[in-house]
Write an enzyme that holds these catalytic residues in place. Structure first.
Site, short mmCIF file in Angstrom:
data_model
loop_
_atom_site.label_atom_id
_atom_site.label_comp_id
_atom_site.label_asym_id
_atom_site.label_seq_id
_atom_site.Cartn_x
_atom_site.Cartn_y
_atom_site.Cartn_z
N GLY A 158 4.01 -3.54 -3.49
CA GLY A 158 3.65 -3.80 -5.10
C GLY A 158 4.40 -2.51 -5.73
NE ARG A 159 0.24 2.31 -5.82
CZ ARG A 159 -0.99 2.29 -6.66
NH1 ARG A 159 -0.80 2.79 -7.89
NH2 ARG A 159 -2.02 1.70 -6.34
CB CYS A 165 -14.35 2.74 -30.10
SG CYS A 165 -13.40 2.68 -31.49
CE1 TYR A 185 -8.58 1.39 -9.62
CE2 TYR A 185 -6.60 1.51 -11.26
CZ TYR A 185 -7.24 0.76 -10.46
OH TYR A 185 -7.12 -0.30 -10.32
CE1 TYR A 211 -1.62 -3.67 -8.66
CE2 TYR A 211 -0.61 -1.49 -7.84
CZ TYR A 211 -0.71 -2.66 -7.71
OH TYR A 211 -1.02 -3.28 -6.37
N GLY A 247 0.73 -1.17 0.03
CA GLY A 247 0.09 -0.08 -0.05
C GLY A 247 0.64 1.31 0.14
#
Ligand code: LLP
Length: 419
Positions: A275-276, A343, A316, A372, A239
């Site tokens: 992760g990020r 589109c 997001y 992500y 996080g």
């Protein structure tokens, strides 16, 4: 920190000009810096060095074999959420006993595969899941190592779609229910109570919510001890946020500082699932301007990458910085919408952004796209998934080749009555 920088007016990944990669691999392509990845992992890991701990990279952030293997070489474990991620993690060299398995919906087949592999711990999120895992482990004559994921009901103060630790979210068990479930689990013969876990959300830019969650977990651990239940592992999830634009998230050292004292007092081995923060700024999406066009209200820059390649802006409203590969010479700026070929009106990479006057054929880098990005890519509009390239110093390698349209249709057929 990252290793994408201008040298003589041209954007490089480490010592490799991005223009070279574009020319030889084509666009769009994701480009990762191995030096950035390694540095991020080491800085994060070292922040906790005075505590018994294990850093399990959240594979969902970037599940490239090359990325996972880079981190596995440095001793990383893996946080997985599916049988697919189990296979990917192990194929990239993560030892099974460094794998934790999170997620609200594990199938019995997935449970069985993870038990066969011998993973470190299952983070369980519901009473029914406990019963199911107990049954699967029983059939296999094994004891499944488990933690319960607690939903501490703290506000992570991040985007609502990536908040997971509020009681209205689907994740985890509230503290009181978790206490009850631990007692019930203690009576299930094929479960071994191993730890407690939580994950309150993603892209957090303050330490307080993490500290609050830890405090609530601490209370639960105390209650469990009182009831004779001793645990080994304390999994605080992932996080920690990164800088996409102007955010000033805590550094890994500050994050660790805010948690260490309390964690040490609890005396359990710490598990972290970043992760990020490891991979986010270690990757960019390299793309090319197809066309520009002006409407009565907007200046559009149409590029060859779309929401299927990088969905974060559409999903997001995320900010991703856009850097021209040929350094902006300080000429006039244009307020632009950078959009893809899909589109959908929601198909954009940047909106109302002040950018250099980008021209047809020009290369741009969408920054902070390592987390992500590819892992959430789809083939919507029958667009094959793009290539992934890893750079290390002056070397570079295609670590996933561009998908083909034939691969997209593989496995399809007409019904017999139409053949
Ligand atoms: N552990 C668990 C149980 C998780 O669910 C997640 C992320 C992580 C660890 C890693 O969190 P991180 O350190 O990366 O924040 N697609 C969204 C983010 C979704 C996060 C889902 N869970 C985005 O692009 O912002």
């Amino acid at each position: 920190m990252h290793n994408f920088s201008y040298q003589n007016g041209e954007l490089y990944a480490e010592d490799v000009p991005l223009a070279t990669i574009a020319q030889q691999v084509g666009t769009p392509s994701y480009v990762y810096s191995q030096a950035t990845l390694e540095r991020h992992f080491k800085v994060f890991d070292q922040a906790f060095e005075d505590l018994d701990h294990l850093v399990c990279f959240a594979v969902k952030a970037n599940s490239s074999q090359a990325v996972i293997a880079t981190l596995a070489h440095l001793g990383a474990g893996a946080d997985i959420v599916s049988g697919g991620e189990l296979v990917r993690g192990m194929a990239a060299g993560v030892p099974a006993d460094r794998i934790v398995y999170s997620g609200v919906g594990k199938s019995e087949a997935e449970m069985q595969a993870a038990l066969e592999a011998g993973i470190l711990m299952f983070n369980l999120e519901s009473a029914q899941e406990l019963v199911a895992l107990n049954e699967v482990a029983g059939r296999m004559g094994l004891k499944a190592p488990v933690s319960l994921r607690v939903n501490p009901d703290v506000d992570a103060q991040t985007h609502p779609k990536i908040t997971t630790g509020l009681s209205k979210n689907k994740f985890g068990l509230d503290v009181d229910l978790a206490f009850k479930q631990y007692q019930e689990a203690a009576n299930l013969p094929n479960l071994q109570l191993k730890g407690v876990s939580c994950h309150i959300g993603s892209q957090l830019t303050k330490v307080d919510p993490f500290a609050d969650a830890l405090e609530r977990l601490g209370v639960l651990i105390g209650r469990l001890r009182g009831a004779g239940i001793e645990l080994e592992l304390l999994d605080l999830g992932g996080g920690l946020g990164i800088t996409y634009d102007q955010e000033e998230p805590p550094s890994p050292a500050q994050y660790a500082q805010a948690l260490k004292e309390q964690a040490a007092r609890l005396g359990l081995k710490l598990v972290l699932e970043p992760g990020r923060v490891i991979v986010g700024n270690a990757g960019i999406l390299l793309c090319r301007v197809l066309f520009t066009k002006d409407t009565p209200t907007k200046h559009f820059v149409i590029v060859d990458a779309g929401m299927n390649d990088l969905v974060r802006p559409a999903m997001y409203d995320s900010y991703q910085a856009i850097w021209p590969v040929k350094q902006d010479g300080g000429g006039s700026k244009v307020i632009s919408d950078v959009v893809g070929p899909i589109c959908e009106t929601g198909d954009f990479l940047a909106r109302d952004r002040e950018l250099p006057d980008l021209v047809r054929g020009e290369l741009i880098a969408v920054m902070s796209a390592g987390a992500y990005g590819f892992s959430m890519a789809s083939t919507y509009n029958s667009r094959p998934r793009v290539a992934e390239v890893m750079v290390s110093g002056g070397r570079w390698s295609v670590v996933r080749r561009r998908e083909t349209v034939e691969e997209l249709m593989r496995g399809e057929r007409l019904p017999e009555w139409m053949e």
